[in-house]
Design a protein around this motif. Structure first.
Motif, PDB file in Angstrom:
ATOM      1  N   ASP A  96      58.508  48.687 -83.266  1.00 40.54           N
ATOM      2  CA  ASP A  96      58.770  47.493 -82.171  1.00 40.54           C
ATOM      3  C   ASP A  96      59.200  46.238 -82.866  1.00 40.54           C
ATOM      4  O   ASP A  96      58.746  45.889 -83.858  1.00 40.54           O
ATOM      5  CB  ASP A  96      57.586  47.564 -81.232  1.00 40.54           C
ATOM      6  N   LYS A 143      63.666  46.658 -76.878  1.00 40.27           N
ATOM      7  CA  LYS A 143      64.055  46.602 -75.534  1.00 40.27           C
ATOM      8  C   LYS A 143      64.121  45.021 -75.218  1.00 40.27           C
ATOM      9  O   LYS A 143      63.557  44.374 -75.695  1.00 40.27           O
ATOM     10  CB  LYS A 143      63.407  47.285 -74.697  1.00 40.27           C
ATOM     11  N   ASN A 176      65.153  50.679 -71.740  1.00 42.89           N
ATOM     12  CA  ASN A 176      63.568  51.217 -71.558  1.00 42.89           C
ATOM     13  C   ASN A 176      63.367  52.030 -72.508  1.00 42.89           C
ATOM     14  O   ASN A 176      64.262  52.575 -73.084  1.00 42.89           O
ATOM     15  CB  ASN A 176      63.760  51.463 -70.163  1.00 42.89           C
ATOM     16  N   LYS A 177      61.910  51.936 -72.794  1.00 44.17           N
ATOM     17  CA  LYS A 177      61.342  52.999 -73.792  1.00 44.17           C
ATOM     18  C   LYS A 177      60.706  54.061 -73.090  1.00 44.17           C
ATOM     19  O   LYS A 177      59.733  53.951 -72.428  1.00 44.17           O
ATOM     20  CB  LYS A 177      60.468  52.372 -74.711  1.00 44.17           C
ATOM     21  N   THR A 178      61.362  55.198 -73.230  1.00 44.44           N
ATOM     22  CA  THR A 178      60.813  56.385 -72.301  1.00 44.44           C
ATOM     23  C   THR A 178      60.544  57.477 -73.409  1.00 44.44           C
ATOM     24  O   THR A 178      61.190  57.731 -74.698  1.00 44.44           O
ATOM     25  CB  THR A 178      61.672  56.990 -71.199  1.00 44.44           C
ATOM     26  N   SER A 181      52.813  47.451 -77.606  1.00 44.68           N
ATOM     27  CA  SER A 181      52.586  47.714 -76.058  1.00 44.68           C
ATOM     28  C   SER A 181      52.340  49.273 -75.999  1.00 44.68           C
ATOM     29  O   SER A 181      52.827  50.297 -76.515  1.00 44.68           O
ATOM     30  CB  SER A 181      53.924  47.692 -75.366  1.00 44.68           C
ATOM     31  N   LYS A 196      51.969  50.958 -73.326  1.00 45.03           N
ATOM     32  CA  LYS A 196      52.912  51.739 -72.312  1.00 45.03           C
ATOM     33  C   LYS A 196      54.154  52.095 -73.059  1.00 45.03           C
ATOM     34  O   LYS A 196      54.881  53.047 -72.397  1.00 45.03           O
ATOM     35  CB  LYS A 196      53.142  50.752 -71.252  1.00 45.03           C
ATOM     36  N   SER A 197      54.815  50.953 -73.636  1.00 42.71           N
ATOM     37  CA  SER A 197      56.320  51.103 -74.092  1.00 42.71           C
ATOM     38  C   SER A 197      56.444  51.982 -75.460  1.00 42.71           C
ATOM     39  O   SER A 197      57.233  52.628 -75.964  1.00 42.71           O
ATOM     40  CB  SER A 197      56.868  49.902 -73.994  1.00 42.71           C
ATOM     41  N   GLU A 200      52.948  45.580 -69.317  1.00 43.04           N
ATOM     42  CA  GLU A 200      52.888  46.479 -70.336  1.00 43.04           C
ATOM     43  C   GLU A 200      51.650  46.863 -70.524  1.00 43.04           C
ATOM     44  O   GLU A 200      51.245  47.676 -71.622  1.00 43.04           O
ATOM     45  CB  GLU A 200      53.266  45.823 -71.638  1.00 43.04           C
TER      46      GLU A 200
END
Length: 233
Positions: free
Chosen positions: A11, A125, A152-154, A178, A180-181, A205
């Motif tokens: 990241d 992102k 977005n990061k999925t 993060s 979440k991401s 996040e």
């Protein structure tokens, strides 16, 4: 060095360089500008609600943040916000877009060391132009084998990137601040997820650590990453 991990994704914001602190400083400026209309806590709640509503429309980054501040200013003043305040908010966003990059401790050394033995990706992102600017200013650009600036990061995005840019998620590791991401969706894609906490994290996040996931790891700082990778099972 473990033969298992061939590809490492980093990241960018608040993992390699400072980012959230500039949002907090601008949010303080926002609160001062609107102090005559609403208390700080109320403004922060309204702004966060606007960001949550708008992220699907504007994406992540400074531009969406500024638009959410303007929207909140219009709401809390019953559409009476002075044009001078709108101008100040636009100027604050422009200041953020011009702010020089400050690398976090160990960022350059760790990326340089791992680039000698692994395929290194930057997966971030946000606003395309702003992320490209920050990467160029960081001086780290030439160390990356690939750069992915995504909306977005999925789980699906990580699976696709690690398949296209590496040898698949099973032999990949993603590191970031993060949960979440950066961490949870990478683990769900089949990769290792390494959490490096930062002192400031945007409320949207936040997530609970996946402590029961076999491929989850947490470090005190980025400097511990090479040793972690060398001793992965």
């Amino acid at each position: 060095m473990t033969a298992q991990v061939t590809t490492i994704g980093f990241d960018a914001d608040d993992t390699l360089w400072q980012n959230e602190q500039f949002f907090r400083l601008t949010q303080d400026r926002f609160a001062r500008l609107l102090a005559d209309y609403a208390p700080r806590d109320h403004l922060n709640e309204r702004l966060l609600a606007a960001e949550r509503r708008n992220v699907g429309h504007y994406g992540f980054g400074i531009k969406g943040f500024v638009l959410s501040m303007i929207e909140t200013a219009i709401e809390v003043t019953d559409q009476k916000v002075p044009a001078s305040v709108i101008a100040e908010l636009l100027a604050a966003g422009q200041d953020m877009l011009r702010h020089p990059i400050h690398l976090l401790p160990h960022a350059r050394e760790v990326v340089t060391e791992l680039a000698a033995r692994h395929r290194i990706l930057l997966i971030t992102k946000g606003d395309l132009l702003d992320q490209e600017r920050k990467l160029a200013q960081s001086g780290l650009g030439e160390l990356f084998d690939g750069v992915e600036i995504v909306s977005n990061k999925t789980t699906a995005i990580y699976a696709e990137i690690f398949a296209r840019q590496g040898t698949g998620a099973a032999q990949a590791l993603m590191v970031g601040n993060s949960l979440k991401s950066d961490v949870i969706p990478a683990i769900q894609a089949g990769a290792w997820g390494v959490y490096v906490p930062h002192g400031l994290t945007w409320e949207l996040e936040h997530a609970e650590p996946p402590k029961d996931a076999p491929r989850y790891r947490e470090l005190r700082d980025l400097g511990e990453l090479p040793d972690l990778i060398a001793h992965l099972p």
